[in-house]
Design a protein around this motif. Sequence first.
Motif, PDB file in Angstrom:
ATOM      1  N   ALA A   1      14.164 -11.249 -21.944  1.00  0.00           N
ATOM      2  CA  ALA A   1      13.396 -10.097 -21.452  1.00  0.00           C
ATOM      3  C   ALA A   1      14.233  -9.315 -20.462  1.00  0.00           C
ATOM      4  CB  ALA A   1      12.123 -10.587 -20.743  1.00  0.00           C
ATOM      5  N   GLY A   2      14.104  -8.009 -20.502  1.00  0.00           N
ATOM      6  CA  GLY A   2      14.797  -7.164 -19.533  1.00  0.00           C
ATOM      7  C   GLY A   2      16.259  -6.961 -19.872  1.00  0.00           C
ATOM      8  N   THR A   3      17.040  -6.717 -18.830  1.00  0.00           N
ATOM      9  CA  THR A   3      18.449  -6.361 -19.013  1.00  0.00           C
ATOM     10  C   THR A   3      19.320  -7.614 -19.011  1.00  0.00           C
ATOM     11  OG1 THR A   3      18.027  -4.252 -17.908  1.00  0.00           O
ATOM     12  CG2 THR A   3      20.313  -4.954 -18.052  1.00  0.00           C
ATOM     13  N   PRO A   4      20.118  -7.822 -20.069  1.00  0.00           N
ATOM     14  CA  PRO A   4      21.030  -8.972 -20.088  1.00  0.00           C
ATOM     15  C   PRO A   4      21.944  -8.941 -18.856  1.00  0.00           C
ATOM     16  CG  PRO A   4      20.964  -7.928 -22.240  1.00  0.00           C
ATOM     17  CD  PRO A   4      20.197  -7.030 -21.297  1.00  0.00           C
ATOM     18  N   LEU A   5      22.376 -10.113 -18.436  1.00  0.00           N
ATOM     19  CA  LEU A   5      23.268 -10.309 -17.272  1.00  0.00           C
ATOM     20  C   LEU A   5      22.575 -10.162 -15.912  1.00  0.00           C
ATOM     21  CD1 LEU A   5      25.454  -9.412 -19.605  1.00  0.00           C
ATOM     22  CD2 LEU A   5      26.996  -9.362 -17.656  1.00  0.00           C
ATOM     23  N   ILE A   6      21.370  -9.592 -15.865  1.00  0.00           N
ATOM     24  CA  ILE A   6      20.663  -9.494 -14.583  1.00  0.00           C
ATOM     25  C   ILE A   6      19.805 -10.754 -14.459  1.00  0.00           C
ATOM     26  CG2 ILE A   6      19.110  -8.095 -13.139  1.00  0.00           C
ATOM     27  CD1 ILE A   6      21.806  -6.714 -13.871  1.00  0.00           C
ATOM     28  N   SER A   7      20.330 -11.757 -13.717  1.00  0.00           N
ATOM     29  CA  SER A   7      19.729 -13.103 -13.671  1.00  0.00           C
ATOM     30  C   SER A   7      19.528 -13.639 -15.083  1.00  0.00           C
ATOM     31  CB  SER A   7      18.395 -13.112 -12.920  1.00  0.00           C
ATOM     32  OG  SER A   7      18.601 -12.911 -11.551  1.00  0.00           O
ATOM     33  N   ASP A   8      20.434 -13.354 -15.951  1.00  0.00           N
ATOM     34  CA  ASP A   8      20.388 -13.778 -17.357  1.00  0.00           C
ATOM     35  C   ASP A   8      21.812 -14.003 -17.859  1.00  0.00           C
ATOM     36  OD1 ASP A   8      17.808 -14.090 -18.260  1.00  0.00           O
ATOM     37  OD2 ASP A   8      17.523 -12.000 -18.794  1.00  0.00           O
ATOM     38  N   PRO A   9      21.969 -14.749 -18.979  1.00  0.00           N
ATOM     39  CA  PRO A   9      23.317 -14.999 -19.500  1.00  0.00           C
ATOM     40  C   PRO A   9      24.028 -13.727 -19.964  1.00  0.00           C
ATOM     41  CG  PRO A   9      21.662 -16.317 -20.651  1.00  0.00           C
ATOM     42  CD  PRO A   9      20.922 -15.373 -19.761  1.00  0.00           C
ATOM     43  N   GLY A  10      25.350 -13.844 -20.130  1.00  0.00           N
ATOM     44  CA  GLY A  10      26.130 -12.742 -20.695  1.00  0.00           C
ATOM     45  C   GLY A  10      27.390 -12.413 -19.927  1.00  0.00           C
ATOM     46  N   TYR A  11      27.465 -12.898 -18.681  1.00  0.00           N
ATOM     47  CA  TYR A  11      28.620 -12.549 -17.835  1.00  0.00           C
ATOM     48  C   TYR A  11      29.942 -12.980 -18.482  1.00  0.00           C
ATOM     49  CZ  TYR A  11      32.097 -13.249 -14.185  1.00  0.00           C
ATOM     50  OH  TYR A  11      33.273 -13.275 -13.477  1.00  0.00           O
ATOM     51  N   HIS A  12      30.019 -14.242 -18.929  1.00  0.00           N
ATOM     52  CA  HIS A  12      31.278 -14.746 -19.497  1.00  0.00           C
ATOM     53  C   HIS A  12      31.615 -14.010 -20.781  1.00  0.00           C
ATOM     54  CE1 HIS A  12      31.559 -17.846 -16.517  1.00  0.00           C
ATOM     55  NE2 HIS A  12      30.306 -18.175 -16.758  1.00  0.00           N
ATOM     56  N   LEU A  13      30.598 -13.706 -21.550  1.00  0.00           N
ATOM     57  CA  LEU A  13      30.807 -13.007 -22.816  1.00  0.00           C
ATOM     58  C   LEU A  13      31.359 -11.599 -22.580  1.00  0.00           C
ATOM     59  CD1 LEU A  13      30.276 -13.555 -25.787  1.00  0.00           C
ATOM     60  CD2 LEU A  13      28.161 -12.271 -25.555  1.00  0.00           C
ATOM     61  N   VAL A  14      30.705 -10.866 -21.714  1.00  0.00           N
ATOM     62  CA  VAL A  14      31.136  -9.486 -21.440  1.00  0.00           C
ATOM     63  C   VAL A  14      32.555  -9.488 -20.870  1.00  0.00           C
ATOM     64  CG1 VAL A  14      30.726  -7.505 -19.911  1.00  0.00           C
ATOM     65  CG2 VAL A  14      28.830  -8.519 -21.181  1.00  0.00           C
ATOM     66  N   ASN A  15      32.786 -10.408 -19.951  1.00  0.00           N
ATOM     67  CA  ASN A  15      34.102 -10.511 -19.331  1.00  0.00           C
ATOM     68  C   ASN A  15      35.186 -10.808 -20.375  1.00  0.00           C
ATOM     69  OD1 ASN A  15      35.468 -10.325 -16.976  1.00  0.00           O
ATOM     70  ND2 ASN A  15      35.211 -12.477 -16.405  1.00  0.00           N
ATOM     71  N   GLY A  16      34.896 -11.805 -21.227  1.00  0.00           N
ATOM     72  CA  GLY A  16      35.867 -12.208 -22.258  1.00  0.00           C
ATOM     73  C   GLY A  16      36.124 -11.081 -23.246  1.00  0.00           C
ATOM     74  N   ILE A  17      35.092 -10.371 -23.614  1.00  0.00           N
ATOM     75  CA  ILE A  17      35.232  -9.320 -24.632  1.00  0.00           C
ATOM     76  C   ILE A  17      35.950  -8.100 -24.040  1.00  0.00           C
ATOM     77  CG2 ILE A  17      33.817  -7.631 -25.930  1.00  0.00           C
ATOM     78  CD1 ILE A  17      32.149 -10.089 -26.838  1.00  0.00           C
ATOM     79  N   ARG A  18      35.676  -7.803 -22.791  1.00  0.00           N
ATOM     80  CA  ARG A  18      36.417  -6.701 -22.136  1.00  0.00           C
ATOM     81  C   ARG A  18      37.890  -7.085 -21.977  1.00  0.00           C
ATOM     82  NH1 ARG A  18      33.837  -2.598 -19.660  1.00  0.00           N
ATOM     83  NH2 ARG A  18      35.455  -2.455 -18.093  1.00  0.00           N
ATOM     84  N   ASP A  19      38.136  -8.348 -21.599  1.00  0.00           N
ATOM     85  CA  ASP A  19      39.525  -8.827 -21.455  1.00  0.00           C
ATOM     86  C   ASP A  19      40.283  -8.723 -22.769  1.00  0.00           C
ATOM     87  OD1 ASP A  19      39.567  -9.337 -18.826  1.00  0.00           O
ATOM     88  OD2 ASP A  19      39.417 -11.537 -18.986  1.00  0.00           O
ATOM     89  N   ALA A  20      39.562  -8.955 -23.871  1.00  0.00           N
ATOM     90  CA  ALA A  20      40.210  -8.896 -25.193  1.00  0.00           C
ATOM     91  C   ALA A  20      40.412  -7.439 -25.635  1.00  0.00           C
ATOM     92  CB  ALA A  20      39.370  -9.659 -26.220  1.00  0.00           C
TER      93      ALA A  20
END
Length: 280
Positions: A87-106
């Motif tokens: 529910a709501g916006t991903p990464l805001i007290s929700d999972p996704g930080y590692h994914l976004v970071n890894g995908i931006r790094d790539a």
Amino acid sequence: MELSSATLYIVPTPIGNMADITLRALTVLEQVDLICAEDTRHTGKLLSHHNITTQTMSVHDHNERARVQTLVNKLEQGQSIALVSDAGTPLISDPGYHLVNGIRDAGFKVVPLPGACAAITALSAAGVATDRFAFEGFLVAKSAGRQSQLANLKSEPRTMVFYESPRRIVDTISDMIAVFGGERHIVLARELTKTFETIHGAPAGDLLEWLRSDENNQRGEMVVMVAGYKANDETIAPEVIDALKLLSEELPLKKAAALVAKLYGGKKNALYKTGLELGL
Ligand code: SAM
């Protein structure tokens, strides 16, 4: 709308009311090759409500890091992917930080869509200062740890925004009284966008009474917004509360309040009332 290939879209979903999803979000969910969801069964209900049949894959706190390479491989093939949480916006007290970071790094594009977020929804209707605010997310579950987290925020001048569970709300507000004093203004927003939506603001001591007066007030999902510390307002400064606590160990509360009022200025009755709220 044309989607970009090889892109990760961050897609907010409703926080209660199923209609709170944007047209763009629905188009993205419909057109991407894959939807990464915190809980695929939960997201499945939203997708079937909108007749969306896109394939889903689970991405949550426990497998997020392991999924990064799989998803980078898909982006390399030109696929587009959406990330949603329950529910709501991903990464805001929700999972996704590692994914976004890894995908931006790539080197791949990450495109955020605006949408529902409990903290922002709550702030927009609470009547607290919103020119500056500090999002604090969830406090720890145990009272000792929670009080020390709050102690670090004693003199925070910005409005503070917390997420809290109904199981802990009474204990958390009690800890806030112990640290910030019973006069600090707090607004509680519960069940936003749902049938029993309630937004109630009061000095911390009164808010605790309101919560205890009816178990229904403690139910559901909630956001707690605490007014920032102001040096010159009616609220009692943290160091004055400390002095009151110290003196009340040796003296009756009335005497301690009178002495603290003499030493620091301020009203002895307000100090006495705060002392009572703190159980001194
Ligand atoms: N990512 C979400 C967001 O954008 O707000 C937050 C996810 S967090 C795991 C869940 C917490 O958000 C709940 O425990 C509650 O504190 C808050 N929350 C979510 N939906 C809410 C609602 N409808 N009303 C009040 N608070 C809500």
